[in-house]
Write an enzyme that holds these catalytic residues in place. Structure first.
Site, mmCIF file in Angstrom:
data_model
loop_
_atom_site.group_PDB
_atom_site.id
_atom_site.type_symbol
_atom_site.label_atom_id
_atom_site.label_comp_id
_atom_site.label_asym_id
_atom_site.label_seq_id
_atom_site.Cartn_x
_atom_site.Cartn_y
_atom_site.Cartn_z
ATOM 1 N N CYS A 1 -3.344 1.384 6.661
ATOM 2 C CA CYS A 1 -3.835 0.687 7.852
ATOM 3 C C CYS A 1 -4.480 1.655 8.843
ATOM 4 C CB CYS A 1 -2.714 -0.095 8.510
ATOM 5 S SG CYS A 1 -1.386 0.954 9.090
ATOM 6 N N ASN B 1 0.810 -1.233 0.000
ATOM 7 C CA ASN B 1 0.000 0.000 0.000
ATOM 8 C C ASN B 1 0.837 1.274 0.000
ATOM 9 O OD1 ASN B 1 0.748 -0.874 2.586
ATOM 10 N ND2 ASN B 1 -0.859 0.313 3.552
HETATM 11 N N1 NAI Z 1 -0.330 -2.538 7.097
HETATM 12 C C1 NAI Z 1 -1.473 -3.101 6.903
HETATM 13 O O1 NAI Z 1 -2.310 -2.991 7.720
HETATM 14 C C2 NAI Z 1 -1.724 -3.890 5.685
HETATM 15 C C3 NAI Z 1 -2.810 -4.712 5.681
HETATM 16 N N2 NAI Z 1 -3.068 -5.473 4.611
HETATM 17 C C4 NAI Z 1 -4.257 -6.313 4.712
HETATM 18 O O2 NAI Z 1 -3.963 -7.571 4.192
HETATM 19 C C5 NAI Z 1 -4.883 -7.915 3.181
HETATM 20 C C6 NAI Z 1 -4.198 -8.791 2.184
HETATM 21 O O3 NAI Z 1 -3.114 -8.125 1.568
HETATM 22 P P1 NAI Z 1 -1.799 -8.943 1.247
HETATM 23 O O4 NAI Z 1 -0.977 -8.302 0.240
HETATM 24 O O5 NAI Z 1 -2.197 -10.336 0.969
HETATM 25 O O6 NAI Z 1 -1.019 -8.810 2.646
HETATM 26 P P2 NAI Z 1 0.060 -9.748 3.186
HETATM 27 O O7 NAI Z 1 0.104 -9.630 4.645
HETATM 28 O O8 NAI Z 1 -0.125 -11.111 2.637
HETATM 29 O O9 NAI Z 1 1.392 -9.165 2.523
HETATM 30 C C7 NAI Z 1 2.314 -8.315 3.156
HETATM 31 C C8 NAI Z 1 3.723 -8.813 2.880
HETATM 32 O O10 NAI Z 1 3.896 -10.096 3.459
HETATM 33 C C9 NAI Z 1 4.386 -11.018 2.500
HETATM 34 N N3 NAI Z 1 3.901 -12.337 2.834
HETATM 35 C C10 NAI Z 1 2.712 -12.914 2.509
HETATM 36 N N4 NAI Z 1 2.646 -14.173 2.989
HETATM 37 C C11 NAI Z 1 3.811 -14.396 3.646
HETATM 38 C C12 NAI Z 1 4.343 -15.517 4.348
HETATM 39 N N5 NAI Z 1 3.657 -16.649 4.466
HETATM 40 N N6 NAI Z 1 5.572 -15.426 4.891
HETATM 41 C C13 NAI Z 1 6.281 -14.276 4.766
HETATM 42 N N7 NAI Z 1 5.841 -13.195 4.102
HETATM 43 C C14 NAI Z 1 4.615 -13.245 3.550
HETATM 44 C C15 NAI Z 1 3.854 -10.472 1.193
HETATM 45 O O11 NAI Z 1 4.559 -11.009 0.097
HETATM 46 C C16 NAI Z 1 4.053 -8.983 1.397
HETATM 47 O O12 NAI Z 1 5.400 -8.653 1.170
HETATM 48 C C17 NAI Z 1 -5.362 -6.579 2.665
HETATM 49 O O13 NAI Z 1 -6.590 -6.690 2.077
HETATM 50 C C18 NAI Z 1 -5.405 -5.786 3.924
HETATM 51 O O14 NAI Z 1 -6.595 -6.034 4.613
HETATM 52 C C19 NAI Z 1 -2.278 -5.445 3.510
HETATM 53 C C20 NAI Z 1 -1.190 -4.620 3.432
HETATM 54 C C21 NAI Z 1 -0.846 -3.741 4.532
HETATM 55 N N1 LIG Z 2 1.869 0.954 8.328
HETATM 56 C C1 LIG Z 2 1.052 1.687 7.566
HETATM 57 C C2 LIG Z 2 1.087 3.035 7.593
HETATM 58 C C3 LIG Z 2 2.071 3.777 8.320
HETATM 59 C C4 LIG Z 2 2.114 5.087 8.228
HETATM 60 C C5 LIG Z 2 3.150 5.867 8.879
HETATM 61 O O1 LIG Z 2 4.110 5.331 9.437
HETATM 62 O O2 LIG Z 2 3.054 7.079 8.816
HETATM 63 C C6 LIG Z 2 0.145 0.925 6.675
HETATM 64 O O3 LIG Z 2 -0.719 1.502 6.050
HETATM 65 O O4 LIG Z 2 0.341 -0.280 6.566
#
Ligand code: NAI
Ligand SMILES: N/C(=C\C=C\C(=O)O)C(=O)O
Length: 487
Positions: A287, A155
């Site tokens: 997030c 993101n």
């Molecule tokens: N910071 C946040 O809060 C975030 C939340 N999300 C949430 O996650 C949902 C799914 O998005 P994704 O891209 O699938 O997130 P994700 O958590 O799967 O991906 C984030 C990172 O983790 C890696 N990853 C995935 N599976 C892994 C594993 N088994 N071991 C090690 N690394 C791994 C991915 O390749 C990516 O680099 C989104 O719809 C959203 O709700 C996604 C991105 C950021």
């Molecule tokens: N970690 C995320 C946002 C962080 C913002 C900041 O450090 O200012 C996210 O969207 O996953």
């Protein structure tokens, strides 16, 4: 015959060198739905090579003085800043966000991350205590942990990657980073600047690919004692399981279901535009985005009318359109997931005030297959609905009325997450009272996303473990030792 444009081919960056991979993954331009780039599909072999490089580089880098490391980080910040426009264009194309946001937020913050930790590393002190009656003094020393495994999401690609790389390097660790396979381009561009900035080979290694293949190989590697992860809660669970046998240090920055609480004395002229932004900035893919808006009953109708009007002005457009407030969502699968929440809300009897299924989205012909969606406001929804409980991570927000302070605190806390909340009121006493009672790692009152990088950032409950920021990142990326001297 139309000429086919060559795809952008990324390579891993290991031991200061770009290296091709045996297989690749397609990467899509979210604004057209077309493949435009190929990302290495790395696995165990690449992680082994990166670990070897990082292990070799560690004794040298960790013995540099903080001043020397700070100089390199500052130089990297300068080089990123000189490439701001190129990086912003790349981030916008790769992620779908507006070019304006990439220019004003993503890339400037990435620059700031390096400058910030370059400066802060110069100012840490250690602790010392005395036990004169026993003729003893005690003090602490900190040393870098070793090879830091850093996993970042799609993101805010460069923004969140550098938020981890900078403190890890500043503290003297060597790094193996794995950006999201959906948005790898700006990380690859960063690699091109490392040598120029004076980063020795092996200090920063970036290995591209999917979570289950290369991500798990990194997390499971016994020589990587620390994992810093930002992403989803289910992935964090998997990382925790894989790390447990090795007792790794873990920092987990996860999702949210963030409430905005709007009291009847709020300044609506400020609150409404800020809440539109907190709900829909970056397509709602932060997030920290607001996804549950609690409005005190006496102002509910007025707020809703004005909020829906303002949301309708939050223009969805192609990322390069300077008048667009919102671009495309990250992927087709994610767009479908976000839309499915709106359908679910409808099936439960909720009302869609604007956006998906209600208003018409106008896009140029070449963007019809892009992953666009209108900002959507849902009302008449129960707190128990999945739309009020689960992280949607898209341009969808729910608005619901409340009566009393006590009631709204209980409802705001009634989710598994605890990342960020906003409170809108002119009553100072109330602002402090409510902020204290919210189960949330961050509370913004009468504002949103004003970041103070010195202070702890992170979530409670299922929103994560640990905090990031000056002191917290330093503590995380170092090991502390207590030494006792009897004199
Ligand atoms: N910071 C946040 O809060 C975030 C939340 N999300 C949430 O996650 C949902 C799914 O998005 P994704 O891209 O699938 O997130 P994700 O958590 O799967 O991906 C984030 C990172 O983790 C890696 N990853 C995935 N599976 C892994 C594993 N088994 N071991 C090690 N690394 C791994 C991915 O390749 C990516 O680099 C989104 O719809 C959203 O709700 C996604 C991105 C950021
Ligand atoms: N970690 C995320 C946002 C962080 C913002 C900041 O450090 O200012 C996210 O969207 O996953």
């Amino acid at each position: 015959m139309a000429a086919t444009k060559a795809l952008l081919m990324l390579e891993n960056f290991i031991d200061g060198k770009f290296l091709p991979c045996n297989s690749y993954i397609d990467s899509y331009d979210p604004s057209t739905g077309e493949v435009y780039c190929r990302v290495p599909d790395s696995g165990k072999e690449e992680i082994e090579a990166a670990v070897e490089a990082a292990r070799r580089a560690f004794p040298g880098w960790s013995s540099w003085s903080p001043q020397e490391r700070a100089q390199v980080l500052n130089k990297l910040a300068d080089l990123l800043e000189q490439s701001l426009e190129e990086l912003a264009q790349a981030e916008s194309k790769d992620q779908g966000k507006t070019l304006a946001l990439a220019r004003t937020m993503d890339i400037p913050r990435s620059v700031q991350n390096f400058r910030f930790f370059a400066s802060s590393i110069l100012h840490h002190t250690s602790e010392c205590t005395q036990m004169d009656h026993l003729g003893c003094m005690h003090y602490t020393v900190r040393t870098p942990v070793g090879i830091a495994g850093l996993i970042s999401p799609w993101n805010l690609p460069l923004y969140l990657l550098t938020w981890k790389i900078a403190p890890a390097m500043a503290a003297g660790n060597t790094v193996i980073a794995k950006p999201s396979e959906l948005t790898s381009v700006t990380a690859w561009m960063l690699c091109k600047l490392l040598d120029k900035a004076g980063v020795p080979p092996g200090v920063v290694n970036i290995v591209f690919g999917t979570g289950p293949r290369v991500g798990e190989a990194l997390v499971s590697h016994p020589e990587v004692p620390l994992i810093s992860f930002t992403g989803s809660q289910p992935t964090a669970e998997r990382i925790t399981q894989l790390s447990a046998p090795h007792c790794k240090k873990l920092s987990l920055e996860l999702g949210g279901k963030n409430p905005a609480i709007i009291f009847e004395d709020a300044n609506l002229d400020e609150c409404i535009p800020a809440t539109v932004r907190s709900s829909f900035a970056n397509q709602g893919e932060i997030c920290l985005c607001t996804s549950r808006i609690f409005v005190q009953k006496s102002i509910y109708s007025e707020f809703l009318k004005r909020f829906v009007e303002a949301t309708r002005k939050w223009k969805v457009g192609v990322p390069s359109d300077p008048s667009a407030s919102m671009g495309a969502l990250i992927s087709k699968a994610h767009l479908e997931k976000v839309r499915s929440y709106v359908k679910k809300a409808l099936s439960e009897g909720a009302r869609i005030q604007c956006g998906e299924g209600v208003d018409k989205l106008h896009l140029p012909a070449r963007n019809q297959a892009g992953y666009f969606m209108l900002p959507t406001v849902i009302t008449d929804i129960k707190d128990e609905s999945c739309c009020m409980k689960e992280e949607i991570f898209g341009p969808v927000t729910c608005v619901t009325p409340f009566d009393s302070e006590e009631e709204v605190i209980q409802r705001a806390n009634n989710v598994k997450y605890g990342l960020a909340a906003t409170v809108w009121s002119r009553d100072v006493g109330r602002v402090h009272r409510v902020a204290k009672k919210l189960q949330s790692g961050l509370v913004w009152t009468n504002c949103w996303l004003i970041r103070e990088l010195n202070l702890p950032f992170g979530g409670m409950k299922s929103s994560g473990i640990g905090r990031e920021g000056v002191k917290d990142s330093y503590d995380f990326f170092t090991e502390v030792k207590t030494i006792t001297v009897k004199h």
